[in-house]
Design a protein around this motif. Sequence first.
Motif, PDB file in Angstrom:
ATOM      1  N   LEU A 207       0.906  -1.191   0.014  1.00 29.79           N
ATOM      2  CA  LEU A 207       0.350  -0.027  -0.267  1.00 29.79           C
ATOM      3  C   LEU A 207       1.190   1.073   0.335  1.00 29.79           C
ATOM      4  N   ASP A 208       0.609   1.410  -0.996  1.00 23.04           N
ATOM      5  CA  ASP A 208       2.231   2.841  -1.364  1.00 23.04           C
ATOM      6  C   ASP A 208       1.824   4.114  -0.931  1.00 23.04           C
ATOM      7  N   THR A 209       1.677   4.557   0.366  1.00 23.98           N
ATOM      8  CA  THR A 209       0.901   5.431   0.930  1.00 23.98           C
ATOM      9  C   THR A 209       1.867   6.824   1.424  1.00 23.98           C
ATOM     10  N   ALA A 210       2.970   6.650   1.171  1.00 22.14           N
ATOM     11  CA  ALA A 210       4.008   7.346   0.696  1.00 22.14           C
ATOM     12  C   ALA A 210       3.449   8.479  -1.026  1.00 22.14           C
ATOM     13  N   ALA A 211       3.755   7.337  -1.532  1.00 24.19           N
ATOM     14  CA  ALA A 211       3.248   7.917  -2.768  1.00 24.19           C
ATOM     15  C   ALA A 211       2.313   8.312  -2.914  1.00 24.19           C
ATOM     16  N   LEU A 212       1.289   8.197  -2.445  1.00 23.62           N
ATOM     17  CA  LEU A 212      -0.031   9.223  -2.726  1.00 23.62           C
ATOM     18  C   LEU A 212      -0.148  10.462  -1.817  1.00 23.62           C
ATOM     19  N   ALA A 213       0.914  10.227  -0.870  1.00 20.37           N
ATOM     20  CA  ALA A 213       1.040  11.368  -0.052  1.00 20.37           C
ATOM     21  C   ALA A 213       1.620  12.218  -1.005  1.00 20.37           C
ATOM     22  N   GLU A 214       3.248  11.855  -1.525  1.00 23.59           N
ATOM     23  CA  GLU A 214       3.493  12.553  -2.250  1.00 23.59           C
ATOM     24  C   GLU A 214       2.683  13.098  -3.617  1.00 23.59           C
ATOM     25  N   THR A 215       1.698  13.011  -3.704  1.00 27.90           N
ATOM     26  CA  THR A 215       0.719  13.506  -5.305  1.00 27.90           C
ATOM     27  C   THR A 215       0.328  14.260  -4.743  1.00 27.90           C
ATOM     28  N   ILE A 216      -0.192  13.808  -3.378  1.00 24.12           N
ATOM     29  CA  ILE A 216      -1.818  15.251  -2.089  1.00 24.12           C
ATOM     30  C   ILE A 216      -0.579  16.129  -1.598  1.00 24.12           C
TER      31      ILE A 216
ATOM     32  N   LEU B 118      -9.321   9.540   0.338  1.00 24.33           N
ATOM     33  CA  LEU B 118      -8.908   9.401  -0.803  1.00 24.33           C
ATOM     34  C   LEU B 118      -8.239   7.924   0.159  1.00 24.33           C
ATOM     35  N   TYR B 119      -7.701   7.863   1.525  1.00 28.78           N
ATOM     36  CA  TYR B 119      -6.817   7.193   1.748  1.00 28.78           C
ATOM     37  C   TYR B 119      -6.894   5.665   1.713  1.00 28.78           C
TER      38      TYR B 119
END
Lengths: 618, 82
Positions: free
Chosen positions: A210-219, A244-245
């Motif tokens: 679950l690549d939350t780091a990548a998601l947070a980077e996008t946001i 979103l998460y």
Amino acid sequence: MPMDLAWLPALPSTIKINARSMADASAEELVAASRFALSYEQLRVLGRAFPKKNQSKELKPVRLGIISSFTTDLILDALKGSGLRHGLAINIHNTPFGSAIQEALSFEASLGTMEPDFVLLSLSAKEIGLRESPEDPEATISGAKKLLDQIVTSVKKSGTTQLLIETIVPPSDSLYGNGDLLNNSSLKYQINDINNFLRAEASKSAFALLDTAALAETIGLKAWHDPVMFHHAKLAFSLKAIPLYCERLCHAISSMLGRSKKVLVLDLDNTLWGGAIGDDGIDGIALGNGSGLGEAFLSVQRTALNLKKTGVLLAACSKNDEAVALDAIDNHPEMILSQRDFTTYQINWAEKSENLVKIAETLNLGLESFVFLDDNPGERARVRSLLPQVSVPEIGDDPALYAETLLAGGYFDRQSLSTEDLGRGQLYEREKVRKVTQSSFSSIDDYLNDLQMRLEYGPISPRNLVRVSQLINKTNQFNLTTVRRTQAEVLAISKSGNHTTFTARLSDKFGDMGLIAVAICEEKNSTWHLTNLLMSCRVLNRGVEAAFMNVIENQARKAGITQIVGQYFPTKRNEMVENLYENLGFECLSKSSVRSDWVTKLEASQPRKTFVDIKSSI
Amino acid sequence: MKGNTMPGTLTRLQDVIWEVLEEEKEIDSETTAADFENWDSLGNIRIFMALETEFGITFSTAEVASLPNVGAMIDSIENKNN
């Protein structure tokens, strides 16, 4: 707002979602409500209302265990609510706050007894020992990796539970500034290292990611983190990011269950090109390099093609005359997608919902694996109401954002460990080729030869008029005369009896560069005068100009021309072509500081050596 | 919108609290967390977050921790909206 679920339709004002209004809602009504872009509180209401109802047969039951370093209490109900949107009835087993590592290491005896289908492991940097300036940074990092290895082993012992590990979101503040990722004593460096380790392990199928780091980077990390809430309640991120998460987590679960979407159905008019092909004709639609709008539609096509390469099937569904639409797909020079990229299509005047059903029958796939991309809000609403199982993203009205919004929807989420996606293999293959190309040539000739350049030439026509006019008026460097002309003038020249015009498109093994060169020859006494000769700078140093001149000379001979003359008018910007005619073998007639004149006699001229295959587009 | 003359802050705040806590008790400026069964620490955070969305403002760490009653919350919201 970056954390909005922009691809989902807004909740109509007629639907109120609160505890009271949803108290007696059926499972079907809750699922229907979940399909809108809901806020955190609204998702939470759905999640809380659902378990009281009879489970719907339409929903796939999922048991999810969560082991987290953070307070997850506020996420759970919203996650259940989000699950409804994905056809999942999520049942959650949470573990107590503050015991994540112990829970993970004794998985079989604790959470494992609940036999969850999936377990989400969400560890903080702190909990696996990462911190600013540890005494021995290398030991800190390797210790964290060892701990993660032990946890993976512990969970995998249980046999049936699939493990989903979350990447660590780095802090938004920067202790070292530019050096954050250079020093292994910085927390950001350590987090980055661990995240890459997790990604590498996940790519070897050790677990899902679950690549939350990548998601947070996008946001954006600033928006993602909420220090106030973290200090109060150890929330991992802003409550505003929860919808979103949860969505991203549902994508991961869906993908592990093989429920990611498989088919992208594309409308044509105003979705893959600007305008209506039936009204505007092949020369009138907006598509291709040269106009912002045309490029925006190219980006939609490129994204569709990229999705195809990851294994997504493409289909077309359009209200059009089939022959007219197929002619545009086959013959518009800027089309990225070709007919063979579409596995199937329905182009007719029938209801789109009927056509989608036919496409599903042809492909032998359920409509729940379909995503339908259409610019027309009316069509979207109709398909949504008639075929609620089809995902129909809201894409706004700007084609530049269509692709971005479609991808943000995460419909085609997949873990890299999938081997069924044949296209991906080809992708890797091509990457390999590109690297070889960059590294292994001993001479420039070898390199040019290997590029497999193809030049396609034709006259200026209504179809390329916009791009040609743009090149004539904007090209400053590779431009021999810098004579500017309006679009109307260019059109008049293209129709004039004493002008012969040339355009060239170039492609190579890496792709199509579009229309890149223009020449206009005016005929007087069996002589062609090159009043315009210009080329886009993106194809410099490849011998393209020599190939283009070969084309012009060849056509001149056929037209009974005996010589071609050209001028160079120096400007502040076009010094690079000062010696172009000389290099192409022209004789100098005269030279001054304001102009030079050149001639080539066709009787004596030989084709120049190039590495470009020539093809006429006529 | 000027703070003191902004009608409806109390009503809007009450709606938010009712929605978040699923408890519909009349509130006034003297109301505190103790008056609601579900107004615990996590409920408190959800209330503040929902207020941030409702009024388009942000609260500080200290405010989330220590605004003593509904009256203080209304003052804070109206000051921020000034």
